[in-house]
Structure formats: C-alpha cells, structure tokens
Design a protein around this motif. Structure first.
Motif, PDB file in Angstrom:
ATOM      1  N   PRO A  53      12.218  12.048  -1.419  1.00 41.11           N
ATOM      2  CA  PRO A  53      11.917  12.068  -2.850  1.00 41.11           C
ATOM      3  C   PRO A  53      12.943  12.792  -3.706  1.00 41.11           C
ATOM      4  O   PRO A  53      12.967  12.585  -4.915  1.00 41.11           O
ATOM      5  CB  PRO A  53      10.549  12.768  -2.906  1.00 41.11           C
ATOM      6  CG  PRO A  53      10.461  13.554  -1.634  1.00 41.11           C
ATOM      7  CD  PRO A  53      11.214  12.777  -0.617  1.00 41.11           C
ATOM      8  N   ASP A  54      13.772  13.642  -3.109  1.00 42.61           N
ATOM      9  CA  ASP A  54      14.771  14.368  -3.893  1.00 42.61           C
ATOM     10  C   ASP A  54      16.117  13.655  -3.941  1.00 42.61           C
ATOM     11  O   ASP A  54      17.064  14.171  -4.543  1.00 42.61           O
ATOM     12  CB  ASP A  54      14.966  15.779  -3.306  1.00 42.61           C
ATOM     13  CG  ASP A  54      13.697  16.616  -3.384  1.00 42.61           C
ATOM     14  OD1 ASP A  54      12.918  16.384  -4.346  1.00 42.61           O
ATOM     15  OD2 ASP A  54      13.479  17.459  -2.510  1.00 42.61           O
ATOM     16  N   TRP A  55      16.226  12.520  -3.302  1.00 41.28           N
ATOM     17  CA  TRP A  55      17.498  11.780  -3.234  1.00 41.28           C
ATOM     18  C   TRP A  55      17.437  10.612  -4.217  1.00 41.28           C
ATOM     19  O   TRP A  55      16.643   9.701  -4.061  1.00 41.28           O
ATOM     20  CB  TRP A  55      17.718  11.283  -1.815  1.00 41.28           C
ATOM     21  CG  TRP A  55      19.003  10.528  -1.604  1.00 41.28           C
ATOM     22  CD1 TRP A  55      20.129  10.590  -2.367  1.00 41.28           C
ATOM     23  CD2 TRP A  55      19.279   9.592  -0.564  1.00 41.28           C
ATOM     24  NE1 TRP A  55      21.097   9.768  -1.870  1.00 41.28           N
ATOM     25  CE2 TRP A  55      20.601   9.147  -0.767  1.00 41.28           C
ATOM     26  CE3 TRP A  55      18.554   9.107   0.516  1.00 41.28           C
ATOM     27  CZ2 TRP A  55      21.204   8.209   0.079  1.00 41.28           C
ATOM     28  CZ3 TRP A  55      19.141   8.185   1.355  1.00 41.28           C
ATOM     29  CH2 TRP A  55      20.453   7.745   1.140  1.00 41.28           C
ATOM     30  N   ARG A  56      18.271  10.654  -5.232  1.00 38.78           N
ATOM     31  CA  ARG A  56      18.285   9.614  -6.262  1.00 38.78           C
ATOM     32  C   ARG A  56      19.519   8.738  -6.054  1.00 38.78           C
ATOM     33  O   ARG A  56      20.641   9.222  -6.077  1.00 38.78           O
ATOM     34  CB  ARG A  56      18.277  10.231  -7.660  1.00 38.78           C
ATOM     35  CG  ARG A  56      17.055  11.125  -7.880  1.00 38.78           C
ATOM     36  CD  ARG A  56      16.948  11.642  -9.292  1.00 38.78           C
ATOM     37  NE  ARG A  56      15.766  12.475  -9.433  1.00 38.78           N
ATOM     38  CZ  ARG A  56      14.552  12.017  -9.682  1.00 38.78           C
ATOM     39  NH1 ARG A  56      14.380  10.716  -9.830  1.00 38.78           N
ATOM     40  NH2 ARG A  56      13.523  12.827  -9.781  1.00 38.78           N
ATOM     41  N   ILE A  57      19.276   7.457  -5.864  1.00 36.57           N
ATOM     42  CA  ILE A  57      20.332   6.499  -5.535  1.00 36.57           C
ATOM     43  C   ILE A  57      20.569   5.595  -6.741  1.00 36.57           C
ATOM     44  O   ILE A  57      19.631   4.975  -7.254  1.00 36.57           O
ATOM     45  CB  ILE A  57      19.934   5.648  -4.322  1.00 36.57           C
ATOM     46  CG1 ILE A  57      19.535   6.550  -3.151  1.00 36.57           C
ATOM     47  CG2 ILE A  57      21.067   4.711  -3.912  1.00 36.57           C
ATOM     48  CD1 ILE A  57      18.932   5.813  -1.991  1.00 36.57           C
ATOM     49  N   PRO A  58      21.801   5.508  -7.224  1.00 35.88           N
ATOM     50  CA  PRO A  58      22.071   4.589  -8.337  1.00 35.88           C
ATOM     51  C   PRO A  58      22.023   3.140  -7.868  1.00 35.88           C
ATOM     52  O   PRO A  58      22.340   2.829  -6.717  1.00 35.88           O
ATOM     53  CB  PRO A  58      23.485   4.990  -8.783  1.00 35.88           C
ATOM     54  CG  PRO A  58      24.105   5.584  -7.561  1.00 35.88           C
ATOM     55  CD  PRO A  58      23.002   6.263  -6.812  1.00 35.88           C
ATOM     56  N   GLY A  59      21.630   2.275  -8.768  1.00 31.87           N
ATOM     57  CA  GLY A  59      21.552   0.856  -8.437  1.00 31.87           C
ATOM     58  C   GLY A  59      21.746   0.003  -9.674  1.00 31.87           C
ATOM     59  O   GLY A  59      22.013   0.509 -10.775  1.00 31.87           O
ATOM     60  N   GLU A  60      21.597  -1.306  -9.466  1.00 32.46           N
ATOM     61  CA  GLU A  60      21.816  -2.253 -10.556  1.00 32.46           C
ATOM     62  C   GLU A  60      20.985  -3.497 -10.298  1.00 32.46           C
ATOM     63  O   GLU A  60      20.839  -3.943  -9.149  1.00 32.46           O
ATOM     64  CB  GLU A  60      23.302  -2.613 -10.644  1.00 32.46           C
ATOM     65  CG  GLU A  60      23.662  -3.514 -11.802  1.00 32.46           C
ATOM     66  CD  GLU A  60      25.157  -3.811 -11.824  1.00 32.46           C
ATOM     67  OE1 GLU A  60      25.879  -3.242 -12.664  1.00 32.46           O
ATOM     68  OE2 GLU A  60      25.599  -4.623 -10.973  1.00 32.46           O
ATOM     69  N   VAL A  61      20.426  -4.058 -11.352  1.00 29.04           N
ATOM     70  CA  VAL A  61      19.627  -5.278 -11.218  1.00 29.04           C
ATOM     71  C   VAL A  61      20.537  -6.444 -10.859  1.00 29.04           C
ATOM     72  O   VAL A  61      21.529  -6.707 -11.543  1.00 29.04           O
ATOM     73  CB  VAL A  61      18.856  -5.570 -12.523  1.00 29.04           C
ATOM     74  CG1 VAL A  61      18.130  -6.905 -12.425  1.00 29.04           C
ATOM     75  CG2 VAL A  61      17.874  -4.453 -12.816  1.00 29.04           C
TER      76      VAL A  61
END
Length: 416
Positions: A282-290
């Motif tokens: 829950p503390d790991w934020r991963i960037p992404g894209e639609v």
C-alpha cells in the motif's frame, strides 16, 4: 374522708376541656420517604434507558486533505482492478502421448524455443521409419523404370534405322516406340511417388518433433501441470488426460485492468496519467497511463473496462494482484491553481432544508451540523470546497432524525 375526696376529684372529667392526642407515629414518615425514593430511582433509570435508545449508532470516517501541490495532479476518479498479463499461454504438446520427462519448475525463466518437456516418441519413430522405407522403395522403383526406359529407347532407335532399310516391319518399330513411351510415363509416375514418399518422411519427422514441447516465447513458468508418465493431449478428452504441460507468462506484458462505472467513464481519456497502488504494497505508488477504453459495457454491473499501462516493472508485480487506480488530472501549468478543499465519503453529505450539510463528531460524542460546498465526485468520495477541515471526523449514512447537538454512539463501541 379528706383522702377519699381528693381521689374522687382527680377522677372527675371536665366537660369543657378537649382530650389530649397521642404523638404521631414515625412509621408513616419512613413509608412516605421510601415511596418517594422509589419513584425518583425509576425516573432516573427510565431517563438513562430512554436516553441511550435515542442516541443512534453511526459509522464515521476522517476528513482527508486532497493531495497535490504545484504541478502535481489530483485524483478525479478511483477504481479497483487487477494485474493481468496480455501474453500468457498454457503450453501443450501438438499430439497425444505419454510424458517422458518434464524440464520446468514453477518460477523458472525460459527463453523462446527452449525445451520444456518430451513425450515418448516410440509411435512417432515407427511412423518415421515406415516413411523412410517407403522412400527407399519409391526410389528403387523409379531406378528400375529408368533402366527399362534406357533399353527401350535404344531398341526404338535401332528399329528406326532398320525399318528405313525395310529389314524389319513397321509394326515392330511402332511397338518399340509404344513401349518406350509407356516406360517414360511410368518413370514420371515413379519419380512423383518418390517425391510423395519424401514428403511423408518429412511429415513423419515433424511428428517426432511434435513430441518435444518448446516455449512459444520468453517468460516465467507460473504453473507445472504434468508429470512423467501422464498422458497429455491438445484436446480435452476427459478422464486423467492432461491438456497442458505448464503455464508461461511474459512479465513484460503485465498491465492493469479496471472496471469503471458507466456514470464516470466520461472522465477517463486515453493517455491519461494514473497512480497505481498494489493491495500487497500500500505504500508503493506506481505511475501509469491509460492505454485504451474497451468499447464494451457490462450490462449486469454497468461498468466499462479500462486498460492501464505500468510505467515501472518489478518482480514483485505478479498477475491477478489486486490494485487501486487513481485517475489523475493532467499536470498543471506553473502558476495554475492548486487542488482545493478536502475529500470525504459521499455518504457523509446529506440534504437538510435544501442545503448540503455534514455532521462532524465533536466532544462527548455529540455532533455538529455544518453547511458544506461539495465539489467533484472522486470515485466513492466527494470533494468538499468549504465547511470541513482535514483531520475532522464526519458521520456516514446520516440518520434522518439526527440533529445538531445530538449524541451518537459509534458503531462497535459497546463491546469496548
């Protein structure tokens, strides 16, 4: 005589004087006090019981500040989904056969074309041996016809010169020519038969190769489905027959698939930035894209599927993991207004007298009614532009009878 007169005087009753009354008893006083105390105690108990019942049991949630500062983006929609692999295959043999050896284990990395398992090739080897014998027979027949043709051509040439000298009949010459032509046709047929036999040999060799199971692409083995001695088949035949050797996943093809409600799909656009949080981390934020919005809706759930790309690859990300995706606004230009307000669950905002209000939990479990100014919907939450402060606690699913200053009971507080 005088003593008797005195006694009679004391016994005389005076008619004008009222008789004296005895002093009041204390028993009645105590009975009155007991009755009054009982009435007072019953009133107190009734007030406590009825007062406790009037305090409704409620759920609460904290008021959270909207993240984002400067050029950062705020979430306009949240959705849940799963990690999926676009390239995943359950590898099986092309033919039915008994497994001779399995060369894979779960977690092993394999390369494209690597041997995963071998089937018992006894039947395929027999077919290939038979095809090789047929090739030899076809070539032998073609050689025999070729030798006969050489003799027939020489005989036809010899009779051709003799028939001109009238030393042999023309019928003999024509018979020799006919025999030569027949042998030529037989040679063509024999050569074609030899070619067909060669093709059958190559097919038989392919059958032997089909007993070897190879990886169709590079990836990680996620499951091992067969053991030596078991029967495998590319088709489901029932019983104890396996339909696969193992499953391979191309970890480079992992992406996220989420379901967005029809009411909010208009906020999602291709190339839109997102933030992905794995349930396991829950503390790991991963960037992404639609990547794309799949042009089909689920009638039963009223949702539309959205494909999301992961911009960071990591061995901790595996298929079927649960994720939460926050769809973000496009990055703001320098000097553009920062995200405003706070966010609360949508169930915390109710209508009272035509206005939007929320009930804030105060001291001694009392609530305070606040007028609020709602903003945009943020998934299951709602933006609040004014009326609430981050860190406060609001009541969810507000009862219709709840009013400003009322006491409430927190859900689950009785057992504490």
């Amino acid at each position: 005589m005088n003593a008797s007169a005195e006694l009679l005087k004391e016994l005389r009753i005076e008619r004008g004087k009222a008789p004296s009354t005895p002093p009041p008893s204390r028993r009645g006083l105590w009975i009155g006090l007991a009755v009054a105390a009982a009435v007072l105690l019953a009133a107190v108990v009734a007030w406590l019981v009825l007062g406790g019942e009037k305090a409704p049991e409620v759920r609460t949630a904290p008021v959270v500040a909207i993240s984002g500062a400067g050029g950062a983006s705020a979430s306009v929609l949240d959705a849940s989904g799963y990690i999926v692999a676009r390239r995943m295959a359950t590898v099986s043999a092309k033919v039915t056969g008994r497994v001779k050896e399995v060369l894979i284990e779960e977690g092993m990395r394999v390369e494209e074309g690597q041997v995963l398992a071998r089937l018992d090739p006894i039947d395929a080897d027999a077919q290939r041996a038979l095809a090789a014998s047929q090739v030899s027979a076809a070539h032998s027949q073609a050689d025999s016809v070729r030798a006969q043709l050489v003799d027939a051509e020489a005989n036809a040439r010899r009779l051709s010169s003799l028939v001109g000298q009238q030393l042999v009949s023309r019928a003999q010459y024509e018979q020799a020519v006919s025999q030569r032509d027949a042998l030529r046709a037989q040679l063509v047929t024999a050569q074609r038969n030899a070619q067909v036999a060669g093709d059958q040999l190559r097919i038989a060799g392919q059958g032997v190769d089909n007993t070897i199971v190879r990886a169709p692409f590079s990836g990680i083995v996620t499951s091992k489905a067969a053991q030596p001695g078991e029967i495998v088949s590319p088709l489901a035949t029932g019983g104890y027959t396996r339909t696969g050797i193992g499953t391979i996943v191309d970890m480079e093809s992992l992406e996220v698939e989420v379901e967005v409600g029809e009411s909010y799909i208009g906020r999602v656009q291709p190339k839109m930035p997102v933030e992905i949080v794995l349930n396991a981390y829950p503390d790991w934020r991963i960037p992404g894209e639609v990547i794309a919005i799949i042009p089909a809706a689920d009638r039963g759930k009223a949702t539309v599927k959205v494909r999301v790309a992961l911009k960071e690859k990591d061995a901790r990300i595996v298929p079927d993991m649960g994720v939460r995706v926050s769809f973000l606004e496009q990055a703001r230009e320098p000097g553009e207004q920062k995200p405003q307000g706070v966010r609360v669950p949508a169930a915390a905002i109710v209508q009272r007298d035509g206005s939007d209000v929320a009930f804030v939990l105060g001291n001694e479990d009392t609530v305070e009614q606040r007028a609020v100014k709602p903003g945009i919907a943020m998934g299951q939450d709602r933006q609040v532009l004014s009326g609430l402060t981050a860190g406060e606690t609001v009541v969810l699913d507000v009862p219709e009878t709840l009013a400003d200053g009322d006491r409430v009971r927190l859900a689950g507080a009785e057992g504490q």
